[in-house]
Design a protein around this motif. Structure first.
Motif, mmCIF file in Angstrom:
data_model
loop_
_atom_site.group_PDB
_atom_site.id
_atom_site.type_symbol
_atom_site.label_atom_id
_atom_site.label_comp_id
_atom_site.label_asym_id
_atom_site.label_seq_id
_atom_site.Cartn_x
_atom_site.Cartn_y
_atom_site.Cartn_z
ATOM 1 N N ARG A 132 0.706 -1.204 -0.180
ATOM 2 C CA ARG A 132 0.064 0.039 0.074
ATOM 3 C C ARG A 132 0.901 1.148 -0.086
ATOM 4 O O ARG A 132 0.890 1.919 1.145
ATOM 5 C CB ARG A 132 -0.889 0.006 1.124
ATOM 6 C CG ARG A 132 -2.023 -0.948 1.216
ATOM 7 C CD ARG A 132 -2.969 -0.878 0.222
ATOM 8 N NE ARG A 132 -3.795 0.562 0.467
ATOM 9 C CZ ARG A 132 -4.825 0.537 1.325
ATOM 10 N NH1 ARG A 132 -5.174 -0.440 1.827
ATOM 11 N NH2 ARG A 132 -5.426 1.691 1.125
ATOM 12 N N PRO A 133 1.454 1.405 -1.251
ATOM 13 C CA PRO A 133 2.202 2.830 -1.426
ATOM 14 C C PRO A 133 1.383 4.159 -0.806
ATOM 15 O O PRO A 133 2.127 5.186 -0.190
ATOM 16 C CB PRO A 133 2.772 2.750 -2.615
ATOM 17 C CG PRO A 133 1.838 1.911 -3.330
ATOM 18 C CD PRO A 133 1.133 1.055 -2.372
ATOM 19 N N ASP A 134 0.306 4.233 -1.120
ATOM 20 C CA ASP A 134 -0.790 5.268 -0.481
ATOM 21 C C ASP A 134 -0.573 5.605 1.266
ATOM 22 O O ASP A 134 -0.223 6.613 1.475
ATOM 23 C CB ASP A 134 -2.155 5.307 -0.929
ATOM 24 C CG ASP A 134 -2.640 3.847 -0.244
ATOM 25 O OD1 ASP A 134 -2.028 2.739 -0.379
ATOM 26 O OD2 ASP A 134 -3.873 3.993 0.135
ATOM 27 N N ILE A 135 -0.354 4.434 1.771
ATOM 28 C CA ILE A 135 -0.326 4.580 3.154
ATOM 29 C C ILE A 135 1.044 4.811 3.644
ATOM 30 O O ILE A 135 1.356 5.707 4.388
ATOM 31 C CB ILE A 135 -0.677 3.210 3.928
ATOM 32 C CG1 ILE A 135 -2.221 2.930 3.683
ATOM 33 C CG2 ILE A 135 -0.259 3.310 5.410
ATOM 34 C CD1 ILE A 135 -2.621 1.360 4.108
ATOM 35 N N LYS A 136 2.124 4.259 2.801
ATOM 36 C CA LYS A 136 3.341 4.811 3.117
ATOM 37 C C LYS A 136 3.651 6.105 2.900
ATOM 38 O O LYS A 136 4.263 6.836 3.758
ATOM 39 C CB LYS A 136 4.456 3.876 2.381
ATOM 40 C CG LYS A 136 5.784 4.197 2.664
ATOM 41 C CD LYS A 136 6.866 3.136 1.884
ATOM 42 C CE LYS A 136 8.145 3.361 2.480
ATOM 43 N NZ LYS A 136 9.168 2.381 1.663
ATOM 44 N N ALA A 137 3.226 6.552 1.631
ATOM 45 C CA ALA A 137 3.336 8.176 1.557
ATOM 46 C C ALA A 137 2.686 9.053 2.513
ATOM 47 O O ALA A 137 3.178 10.047 2.776
ATOM 48 C CB ALA A 137 2.742 8.273 -0.057
ATOM 49 N N ALA A 138 1.420 8.627 2.845
ATOM 50 C CA ALA A 138 0.953 9.414 3.923
ATOM 51 C C ALA A 138 1.703 9.673 5.144
ATOM 52 O O ALA A 138 1.418 10.510 5.869
ATOM 53 C CB ALA A 138 -0.626 8.654 4.170
ATOM 54 N N ILE A 139 2.357 8.401 5.680
ATOM 55 C CA ILE A 139 3.013 8.795 7.231
ATOM 56 C C ILE A 139 4.498 9.014 6.764
ATOM 57 O O ILE A 139 5.158 9.139 7.928
ATOM 58 C CB ILE A 139 2.872 7.270 7.624
ATOM 59 C CG1 ILE A 139 3.731 6.091 7.161
ATOM 60 C CG2 ILE A 139 1.448 6.771 7.869
ATOM 61 C CD1 ILE A 139 3.697 4.882 7.530
ATOM 62 N N THR A 140 4.714 9.333 5.478
ATOM 63 C CA THR A 140 6.069 9.730 5.471
ATOM 64 C C THR A 140 6.519 11.164 5.367
ATOM 65 O O THR A 140 5.581 11.739 4.627
ATOM 66 C CB THR A 140 6.757 9.279 4.212
ATOM 67 O OG1 THR A 140 6.701 7.762 4.151
ATOM 68 C CG2 THR A 140 8.265 9.659 3.796
ATOM 69 N N ALA A 141 7.185 11.847 6.291
ATOM 70 C CA ALA A 141 7.269 13.198 6.436
ATOM 71 C C ALA A 141 8.008 13.885 5.076
ATOM 72 O O ALA A 141 8.640 13.200 4.198
ATOM 73 C CB ALA A 141 8.009 13.474 7.705
ATOM 74 N N SER A 142 8.150 15.119 5.199
ATOM 75 C CA SER A 142 8.818 15.633 4.356
ATOM 76 C C SER A 142 10.381 15.623 3.965
ATOM 77 O O SER A 142 10.733 15.726 3.119
ATOM 78 C CB SER A 142 8.255 17.506 4.055
ATOM 79 O OG SER A 142 8.939 17.904 5.462
ATOM 80 N N ASP A 143 10.711 15.184 5.258
ATOM 81 C CA ASP A 143 12.182 14.938 5.181
ATOM 82 C C ASP A 143 12.418 13.599 4.997
ATOM 83 O O ASP A 143 13.829 13.130 4.802
ATOM 84 C CB ASP A 143 12.626 15.465 6.711
ATOM 85 C CG ASP A 143 12.271 14.507 7.808
ATOM 86 O OD1 ASP A 143 11.479 13.691 7.457
ATOM 87 O OD2 ASP A 143 12.555 14.854 8.996
ATOM 88 N N GLY A 144 11.704 12.741 4.447
ATOM 89 C CA GLY A 144 11.718 11.326 3.941
ATOM 90 C C GLY A 144 11.496 10.284 5.118
ATOM 91 O O GLY A 144 11.761 9.062 4.962
ATOM 92 N N HIS A 145 11.518 10.820 6.669
ATOM 93 C CA HIS A 145 11.412 9.686 7.449
ATOM 94 C C HIS A 145 10.072 9.537 7.962
ATOM 95 O O HIS A 145 9.123 10.314 7.783
ATOM 96 C CB HIS A 145 11.990 10.482 8.748
ATOM 97 C CG HIS A 145 13.755 10.549 8.536
ATOM 98 N ND1 HIS A 145 14.228 9.505 8.406
ATOM 99 C CD2 HIS A 145 14.402 11.456 8.342
ATOM 100 C CE1 HIS A 145 15.824 9.729 8.267
ATOM 101 N NE2 HIS A 145 15.597 10.878 8.396
#
Length: 365
Positions: A152-165
């Motif tokens: 689920r890349p949508d979930i991963k993208a949603a929880i990833t901050a702008s600094d990549g963490h």
């Protein structure tokens, strides 16, 4: 019930209970030594550790919920994992203030569970090292979650901050209750008592509520809710204007501020008439959750109808069969409009690990 599934990607539903932490001067660089190996961290299965380990969790909980340590599910987590949790969970309104004090000071729990963290707080406290980056811990210690994030890349993208963490684990709601958070429920026992049918139009609904007020003894509340945004479907049925809590929707590709439309104003004018007739609980625009549900459980029975996401939580299981969901009423043009909320199904702040935790790997496991 909606057929879409509901699952939680935090420590709970994945069974990935127990949280821990590692501190960091920079979010990508841990400086607190992870001592999980010293308490016998296992590679897989149960228990998670073979030696005694106690972690502290802080966070929000419903004011009416029991203490976490008394819940059978929580007891099972602790028995299976071998990790004891000291819970410092506060009612939502208390936790909001306490959370800010904890994050600003140094007296942090090992982890935040139902953290109540806003996106801005995640960014701030992730960047300054108060919350540790979790992506490596997920890959090394949470294979179920890691696999799900791959799917689920949508979930991963949603929880990833702008600094990549990744600083928080999510909870994901896919039952439709986030998208359509409120329905109208009506007392069918009273309908039967008065010889009335389930209303199918706004006009019929008004007449039913009026009958409840005039013919059911004992201080009846014909219609109650907790916020003006709860009655969006009713506004849409009266004025033909879809609405939501934010009064912002997209219609024909354009953003519309619904409170500035003729349909919304017409609906509010009509509902003002209902209010002056005594058909709407006069505390509906100010009452909190505790006050609201207490009315559903009062003796004698008080609620003629109410807006909420389900029945038993408001009136109790013993009265649940007294109520039924009311079909969406057609608007002035005959179109039925179920109003859609702007709520996201992915909550980014379900769980976080603070930099004071010395057992981050065990916590993530």
């Amino acid at each position: 019930m909606p057929s879409r599934r509901r699952f939680t990607l935090s420590a709970t539903a994945l069974g990935v209970t127990m949280l821990g932490i590692t501190g960091c001067s920079r979010p990508s660089e841990r400086t607190t030594e992870d001592l999980s190996a010293d308490v016998g961290l296992t590679d897989s299965g149960q228990p998670i550790v073979t030696e005694e380990l106690t972690l502290t969790f802080g966070g929000a909980k419903s004011a009416l919920a029991p203490e976490f340590e008394t819940m059978e599910l929580v007891k099972t987590w602790q028995e299976d994992s071998g990790i004891e949790i000291v819970w410092n969970n506060e009612p939502d309104e208390v936790w909001g203030e306490k959370k800010n004090l904890l994050l600003a000071g140094g007296d942090l729990p090992d982890a935040l569970f139902t953290s109540g963290l806003s996106d801005a707080e995640v960014a701030k406290y992730g960047a300054n090292g108060t919350l540790i980056a979790l992506e490596d811990l997920i890959g090394e210690n949470a294979p179920t979650l890691a696999a799900l994030l791959d799917e689920r890349p949508d979930i991963k993208a949603a929880i990833t901050a702008s600094d990549g963490h990744i600083y928080t684990l999510p909870s994901v709601e896919e039952m439709g209750l986030v998208e359509f958070p409120r329905m109208l429920f009506l007392n069918t026992d009273w309908l039967e008592e008065l010889g009335l049918e389930m209303p199918t139009t706004v006009e019929e609904c008004h007449d039913v509520l009026l009958a409840f007020k005039e013919d059911i003894p004992g201080g009846v509340l014909p219609l109650s809710f907790m916020d003006a945004g709860d009655i969006s479907d009713l506004i849409a049925a009266i004025g033909g204007q879809p609405d939501n809590h934010d009064h912002r929707i997209v219609e024909d590709g354009e953003v519309v501020f619904t409170a500035n439309t003729e349909g919304f104003r017409d609906a509010i004018a009509e509902l003002h008439s209902w209010y002056t007739e005594g058909l709407i609980d006069q505390e509906s625009f100010s009452q909190d959750y505790v006050k609201f549900v207490s009315k559903g459980k009062s003796d004698p029975e008080t609620l003629g109808s109410f807006f909420f996401w389900e029945i038993p939580e408001v009136v109790g299981p013993e009265r649940a069969d007294h109520y039924a969901v009311v079909p969406i009423f057609p608007g002035p043009d005959g179109v039925q409009r179920a109003c859609v909320a702007n709520n996201q199904e992915i909550n980014r702040g379900a769980f976080a690990i603070t930099h004071t935790n010395e057992y981050a790997a065990a916590t993530m496991r």
